[in-house]
Design an enzyme around this catalytic site. Structure first.
Site, short mmCIF file in Angstrom:
data_model
loop_
_atom_site.label_atom_id
_atom_site.label_comp_id
_atom_site.label_asym_id
_atom_site.label_seq_id
_atom_site.Cartn_x
_atom_site.Cartn_y
_atom_site.Cartn_z
N GLY A 209 32.88 40.95 33.67
CA GLY A 209 33.50 39.50 34.08
C GLY A 209 33.20 39.41 35.51
N ASN A 210 34.02 38.54 36.18
CA ASN A 210 33.90 38.17 37.52
C ASN A 210 35.12 37.69 38.17
OD1 ASN A 210 33.94 35.40 37.53
ND2 ASN A 210 32.01 35.50 36.39
N HIS A 211 35.12 37.38 39.60
CA HIS A 211 36.58 37.02 39.94
C HIS A 211 37.05 35.54 40.20
CE1 HIS A 211 37.19 41.02 41.48
NE2 HIS A 211 36.03 41.20 42.31
N SER A 212 36.19 34.80 39.32
CA SER A 212 36.57 33.32 39.25
C SER A 212 37.91 33.14 38.79
CB SER A 212 35.60 32.71 38.37
OG SER A 212 36.06 31.24 38.04
N ALA A 277 31.95 30.18 36.24
CA ALA A 277 31.10 31.12 36.72
C ALA A 277 30.84 31.94 35.49
CB ALA A 277 32.03 32.03 37.58
#
Ligand code: CTP
Length: 406
Positions: A209-212, A277
């Site tokens: 995943g990512n930090h969005s 994102a």
């Protein structure tokens, strides 16, 4: 949001004058530019310093600003400056002066010079409110185009119970907000917003995943809905909730799920704002069971996810499409390339080089890149104000290109 809107708040002498501080604060929170004009008797109830601090502007009270230097306060300029003049509270005495045009104070003189919509929120004791003089004055002022925000009933400063309490500042601010949003070009338009991160499953418990945080998608959805749009928000996992219950929220996890939803609904949309994102790659295979640790090294084979925005750009008819880009080098050059490649009308560029911009956090610093090769850069702002700027830009572009879009 009220960004770009100039609101003049008039305060007259009433115990309810303390509420004007909350009103100013609410309007500032909504992004309005606020100036305050007070009568002398209002200053007995609330300090001009409080209101100038909250409004971030000097408060106008007298015709003479600086007697020694011979500087006059210009009521005509102030009246013409405002996009809306709200007098809250308005006392019975000031109401009568507004009706008769008795400009013996700066506030009334400003009112007589104002060309914008004028609203009043009366506050007085119940018998004063019921008095025929007051009701006649209210009828006359309303018949002449001034909007009256009816007082509410409840306990009054006199200790009596009845109608005469000034409407709550939050309600007044909301009414002002709705007033400005009413004639938005977004009214009735179908808007698709993508937001949040995507989670690409490795096994039933792990993902890439990512930090969005998903906040920008939520704020954009609320902003468009506040302007009367019919919003569908397709979002990856987020802890934030939309304020407007009329926004349709479709929750997804993986990019392929987002793609499926967008493919189904894009043709029914007038506008797309793609702020998600999206993970560029996903694991080629998803383990059915939790992967046990065994060898010292592990390799996950990844395959490319569909570019959802690119798909929407390639399948765009008479629709307005906005994409985002987070670049770390050659920002504008890469941004313009992306604008063309994805067939966008507007690209919102944020650079990780800017402190306080990008993922997570409460603020962002963006630039708008448009198809006429123009760049518009903004300072670091609260994310809700950034969302308002983006929606303002879309509105302005739709107004400018009204013949070829939508
Ligand atoms: N986007 C999308 N689907 C993807 C990837 C991106 O819809 N699979 C959208 C995002 O929502 C955003 C924009 O495309 O509006 C970002 O595009 P881009 O910068 O191309 O994404 P990156 O993955 O950062 O591309 P690159 O690595 O090529 O810079």
């Amino acid at each position: 949001m009220l960004s770009g809107k100039k609101i003049l708040v008039g305060v007259t002498g009433s115990i309810a004058a303390y509420k004007s501080a909350y009103l100013v604060r609410e309007l500032i929170k909504l992004g309005a530019e606020v100036k305050v004009v007070m009568t002398h008797s209002a200053c007995d109830f609330i300090s001009p310093l409080t209101l100038s601090t909250l409004s971030k502007n000097p408060v106008a009270i007298d015709f003479v600003k600086d007697e020694e230097k011979g500087i006059w306060e210009n009521h005509v300029d102030l009246g013409l400056w405002a996009d809306l003049f709200i007098i809250a509270p308005v006392s019975a005495n000031s109401l009568s002066k507004l009706v008769s045009g008795n400009a013996d104070n700066f506030l009334i003189a400003t009112y007589l010079s104002a060309k914008c919509p004028v609203w009043i929120a009366p506050a007085m004791d119940l018998d004063m409110f019921k008095h025929f003089s007051t009701s006649d004055n209210l009828k006359t002022i309303a018949a002449n185009g001034v909007s009256v925000i009816e007082p509410t009933s409840g306990e009054l400063a006199s200790g009596l119970e009845g109608k005469g309490r000034m409407e709550e500042p939050e309600v007044i601010a909301q009414l002002i907000h709705e007033f400005f949003m009413e004639d938005s070009v977004l009214k009735g338009k179908n808007v698709l917003i993508t937001g949040g991160p995507t989670y690409e499953a490795i096994d039933p418990v792990r993902f890439i995943g990512n930090h969005s945080s998903g906040k920008t998608g939520i704020l954009l959805a609320d902003e468009c809905a506040a302007r009367g749009a019919k919003v569908t928000l397709v979002t990856g996992p987020t802890n934030f909730k939309v304020k407007d219950p009329n926004i349709e929220v479709i929750q997804i996890k993986a990019a392929t799920e987002m793609m499926d939803v967008v493919e189904k609904i894009w043709s029914q949309m007038d506008i797309g704002i793609f702020s998600a994102a999206v993970a560029d790659y996903r694991p080629k295979n998803q383990a059915e069971e939790k992967i046990k640790k065994s060898s010292d090294e592990m390799t996950i084979e990844l395959v490319k996810n569909p570019d959802i925005l690119l798909w929407a750009g390639n399948n765009k008819k008479n629709q307005y499409l906005v994409g985002f880009a987070l670049e770390t080098e050659n920002e504008t050059e890469n941004g313009f390339k992306k604008l063309a490649k994805k067939n966008l009308d507007l690209l919102v560029l944020n650079s990780l080089k800017d402190k306080g911009a990008g993922f997570g956090g409460e603020t962002n610093k963006v630039s708008f890149l448009s198809t006429d090769n123009k760049i518009k850069s903004f300072e670091l702002k609260d994310k809700s104000h950034v969302a308002a700027d983006i929606v303002d830009e879309i509105e302005n572009n739709l107004i400018d290109n009204s013949t070829d879009k939508l």
